[in-house]
Write a protein that holds these residues in place. Sequence first.
Motif, PDB file in Angstrom:
ATOM      1  N   ASN A  52      29.365  80.162  39.557  1.00  0.00           N
ATOM      2  CA  ASN A  52      29.869  80.039  40.858  1.00  0.00           C
ATOM      3  C   ASN A  52      29.371  81.222  41.706  1.00  0.00           C
ATOM      4  O   ASN A  52      28.623  81.930  41.360  1.00  0.00           O
ATOM      5  N   GLU A  57      31.243  79.641  50.032  1.00  0.00           N
ATOM      6  CA  GLU A  57      31.070  78.192  50.189  1.00  0.00           C
ATOM      7  C   GLU A  57      29.844  77.945  50.073  1.00  0.00           C
ATOM      8  O   GLU A  57      28.660  78.773  50.265  1.00  0.00           O
ATOM      9  N   GLU A  58      29.566  76.769  49.734  1.00  0.00           N
ATOM     10  CA  GLU A  58      28.042  76.251  49.396  1.00  0.00           C
ATOM     11  C   GLU A  58      27.843  74.899  49.898  1.00  0.00           C
ATOM     12  O   GLU A  58      28.842  73.933  49.507  1.00  0.00           O
ATOM     13  N   PHE A  90      29.537  69.437  49.220  1.00  0.00           N
ATOM     14  CA  PHE A  90      30.101  70.661  49.470  1.00  0.00           C
ATOM     15  C   PHE A  90      30.775  71.310  48.394  1.00  0.00           C
ATOM     16  O   PHE A  90      31.473  70.604  47.488  1.00  0.00           O
ATOM     17  N   PRO A  92      33.335  74.107  47.305  1.00  0.00           N
ATOM     18  CA  PRO A  92      34.472  75.070  47.927  1.00  0.00           C
ATOM     19  C   PRO A  92      34.166  76.332  47.292  1.00  0.00           C
ATOM     20  O   PRO A  92      33.446  76.424  46.362  1.00  0.00           O
ATOM     21  N   GLU A  93      34.746  77.234  48.201  1.00  0.00           N
ATOM     22  CA  GLU A  93      34.928  78.568  48.017  1.00  0.00           C
ATOM     23  C   GLU A  93      35.074  78.969  46.389  1.00  0.00           C
ATOM     24  O   GLU A  93      36.157  78.438  45.749  1.00  0.00           O
ATOM     25  N   ARG A  95      34.169  77.924  43.758  1.00  0.00           N
ATOM     26  CA  ARG A  95      34.155  76.715  42.657  1.00  0.00           C
ATOM     27  C   ARG A  95      32.891  76.684  41.808  1.00  0.00           C
ATOM     28  O   ARG A  95      31.601  76.915  42.274  1.00  0.00           O
ATOM     29  N   TYR A 113      24.474  78.906  51.876  1.00  0.00           N
ATOM     30  CA  TYR A 113      25.582  79.998  51.334  1.00  0.00           C
ATOM     31  C   TYR A 113      26.363  80.622  52.503  1.00  0.00           C
ATOM     32  O   TYR A 113      25.677  80.917  53.534  1.00  0.00           O
TER      33      TYR A 113
END
Length: 139
Positions: A52, A57-58, A90, A92-93, A95, A113
């Motif tokens: 992670n 986020e990515e 996507f 999520p932050e 994750r 990123y």
Amino acid sequence: MDKYFVYPQDVDNFGFDWGRLALTCAPEVNGAAKFSAGVVFVPPGQGHSRHNHPGAEEIIFIIKGTGEQMIEDEAGTPETREVGPGCTVFIPESRYHATQNTGSEPMEIFVVYSPVGPEEVLRDAPDFHLIPASDLNGA
């Protein structure tokens, strides 16, 4: 190198046992301050393990090739989907996620990123090695 128009072979690449990452948009490349981005190259049968990016986020966009993308939900339960060219994923932050090339051709993946920085942690990976741009020209 022109800082506004950058090709993956223009920059030093992050090499790993599973492939490589060319950061084409980052503070050290062109002064990007809000996000970083680049192209990931994954040979057939390879992939990066579950990891992670704390606080970030990515976005993953599949340019070429096919594979499996795993993302864990909020409870930590993994969901895996087949992905191919044109698919946007996507993350999520913070994750956990993993990517595996299940096809017979190399995968090319564009990643973003936000905020900038989580890609620098990759330098601490045990299989990290820098591939100089001079070694990539003509590749």
